[in-house]
Design an enzyme around this catalytic site. Sequence first.
Site, PDB file in Angstrom:
ATOM      1  N   HIS A 180       0.812  -1.227   0.000  1.00 57.45           N
ATOM      2  CA  HIS A 180       0.000   0.000   0.000  1.00 57.45           C
ATOM      3  C   HIS A 180       0.844   1.275   0.000  1.00 57.45           C
ATOM      4  O   HIS A 180       0.350   2.329  -0.360  1.00 57.45           O
ATOM      5  CB  HIS A 180      -1.040  -0.013   1.135  1.00 57.45           C
ATOM      6  CG  HIS A 180      -0.501   0.306   2.490  1.00 57.45           C
ATOM      7  ND1 HIS A 180       0.153  -0.609   3.262  1.00 57.45           N
ATOM      8  CD2 HIS A 180      -0.522   1.447   3.225  1.00 57.45           C
ATOM      9  CE1 HIS A 180       0.516  -0.046   4.403  1.00 57.45           C
ATOM     10  NE2 HIS A 180       0.108   1.198   4.412  1.00 57.45           N
ATOM     11  N   GLU A 218       6.366   4.379  13.865  1.00 52.10           N
ATOM     12  CA  GLU A 218       4.971   4.327  14.298  1.00 52.10           C
ATOM     13  C   GLU A 218       4.924   4.460  15.811  1.00 52.10           C
ATOM     14  O   GLU A 218       5.803   3.936  16.501  1.00 52.10           O
ATOM     15  CB  GLU A 218       4.356   2.988  13.909  1.00 52.10           C
ATOM     16  CG  GLU A 218       4.278   2.770  12.428  1.00 52.10           C
ATOM     17  CD  GLU A 218       3.562   1.470  12.107  1.00 52.10           C
ATOM     18  OE1 GLU A 218       2.353   1.499  11.885  1.00 52.10           O
ATOM     19  OE2 GLU A 218       4.229   0.426  12.125  1.00 52.10           O
ATOM     20  N   HIS A 242       7.503  -2.410   2.226  1.00 50.58           N
ATOM     21  CA  HIS A 242       7.426  -0.942   2.148  1.00 50.58           C
ATOM     22  C   HIS A 242       8.801  -0.272   2.059  1.00 50.58           C
ATOM     23  O   HIS A 242       9.034   0.590   1.222  1.00 50.58           O
ATOM     24  CB  HIS A 242       6.698  -0.375   3.371  1.00 50.58           C
ATOM     25  CG  HIS A 242       5.387  -1.044   3.660  1.00 50.58           C
ATOM     26  ND1 HIS A 242       4.543  -1.465   2.666  1.00 50.58           N
ATOM     27  CD2 HIS A 242       4.764  -1.353   4.827  1.00 50.58           C
ATOM     28  CE1 HIS A 242       3.461  -2.005   3.212  1.00 50.58           C
ATOM     29  NE2 HIS A 242       3.571  -1.954   4.518  1.00 50.58           N
TER      30      HIS A 242
HETATM   31  C1  BG6 Z   1       1.327  -2.535   7.319  1.00 52.81           C
HETATM   32  C2  BG6 Z   1       1.968  -3.265   8.458  1.00 52.81           C
HETATM   33  O1  BG6 Z   1       1.716  -3.093   6.097  1.00 52.81           O
HETATM   34  O2  BG6 Z   1       1.700  -1.164   7.355  1.00 52.81           O
HETATM   35  C3  BG6 Z   1       1.579  -2.641   9.788  1.00 52.81           C
HETATM   36  O3  BG6 Z   1       1.565  -4.636   8.441  1.00 52.81           O
HETATM   37  C4  BG6 Z   1       1.870  -1.153   9.774  1.00 52.81           C
HETATM   38  O4  BG6 Z   1       2.257  -3.267  10.865  1.00 52.81           O
HETATM   39  C5  BG6 Z   1       1.300  -0.480   8.525  1.00 52.81           C
HETATM   40  O5  BG6 Z   1       1.292  -0.586  10.939  1.00 52.81           O
HETATM   41  C6  BG6 Z   1       1.772   0.959   8.415  1.00 52.81           C
HETATM   42  O6  BG6 Z   1       1.105   1.597   7.353  1.00 52.81           O
HETATM   43  P1  BG6 Z   1       0.893   3.182   7.339  1.00 52.81           P
HETATM   44  O7  BG6 Z   1       0.188   3.431   6.056  1.00 52.81           O
HETATM   45  O8  BG6 Z   1       0.076   3.510   8.546  1.00 52.81           O
HETATM   46  O9  BG6 Z   1       2.265   3.777   7.398  1.00 52.81           O
END
Ligand code: BG6
Length: 493
Positions: A180, A218, A242
């Site tokens: 994503h 995070e 990511h």
């Molecule tokens: C997900 C992970 O792919 O991405 C999670 O499995 C993580 O652990 C999340 O919290 C973070 O996504 P974003 O968009 O909030 O940075």
Amino acid sequence: MAQFIPVSTFDLVIFGGTGDLAQRKLLPALFHRDKDGQFTDDSRIVAASRGEMTNEQFVQLVRDALDTYLPADELDDAVWERFSARLRYQTLDITTPEGWQELARRLKKTGDERTRVFYLATMPSLFGESARQISENGLIDAHTRIVLEKPVGSDRESAREINDAVGQYFAESQIYRIDHYLGKETVQNLSALRFANALLEPLWNRTHIDHVQITVAEHIGTGNRAQFYNHTGALRDMVQNHMLQLLCLVAMEPPLSMSHDDVRNEKIKVLKALRPITADTAKRSTARGQYAAGAIGGEAVDGYADELGEKSEIETFVAIRADIDNWRWNGTPFYLRTGKRLPTKASEIVIQFRQVTHSIFPGQAGELQPNRLIIRLQPNEGMMLTMVTKEPGPGGFQLRSLPLNLSFNDTYQVRYPDAYERLLMEVLRGNPALFMHRAEVDAAWAWIDGIIDAWSEAKITPQAYAAGTWGPTGAIVLLDRDDRAWFEHDDDD
Ligand code: BG6
């Protein structure tokens, strides 16, 4: 106002349609796209899940989810009426035939040539079986696509097994593997930054860049995912996908075009150039951490082992020095760091340029700070470039580093769509550019597997860090050893 182009009529089936991802991300994202008029009247969204539920109960569940996850001013009664009329619920256990037959009847009933998308928001162990059932129930034609949520496997071998299993029924061009981060506006902007500005590309190499830092921090813990997370850890959960995608977009050579194939080929070259981390080098080039009790935003929070209910050797933080052994980057390390329960939620890329070759300024002018470009992915999306200036006044030549600040929020003043809105639309349009090809997944796992093996061989276990801090001391040492330091938010200006 932006013009939104509608997509052709579709049936979107979400497996795991009552689960967390569907409720928190997918359905709110679809609601927004419907709100902007991108769906034809006949398009349908079918949630498939094991539990018994009527359509009405499912509609209520979605309403509750939208109330929870969307701000009240983004909801709209007329749109809700239209959106809720598309929703269907299908009881289905992926491993047994009954539900499949009913689903197939439902999907085939329309007789028109609609796009059919199967979104697998389930455990990856069910991907292969789902693909088989979709095929055996006669649901694959030229307009059918399948979406695989991450994680695709837990190592290279299991990823290959999944990709082979799904690949038996679907052509690679029909398979959409989600990362994503690739749907985030600012991640897309990286290509514009690098390849639409004549100014940067000549400097984008080892000669002018000292090092690069990529941080995805995070403040949340693992919460109700503690059990799942215990089989995953930060390296598999965040770095394999990511962070490596971000690294690729920063490090890749200019692709021939923005086409899927051209960009992917360049990304794969970067992944293949990553220097393997071995048991001999892992101590110096990685740091593993696990959060202990601490405080976030003034509130006491538990440690990971307390949340899990048992001791664990999984990392909730990882920092890595990645070296890219190619002509452009040799000698310019990329430092990656990600973790849960850090002081703040912030994702950013820091490009640290080298010092000027020779200073002509007198000693009292102050230390010359090398330029630094900070690309903020979230929150407060934007970019900041530090420039050295002369402080005003006649009191001698004093230098000062100041930021040139570009805030996308202030400039565009638009709602930033969630990454899933873009990704779902790209699937419905049949555009694979923002998804991972199996060769990318494979190359990323090859490097990650090496780190996991190295940790196990060198017996490197996570070091504790207090929740609300920037990770274990090992992460600081990792850069200190190279005479560098992590950029923290209040470091600038
Ligand atoms: C997900 C992970 O792919 O991405 C999670 O499995 C993580 O652990 C999340 O919290 C973070 O996504 P974003 O968009 O909030 O940075």
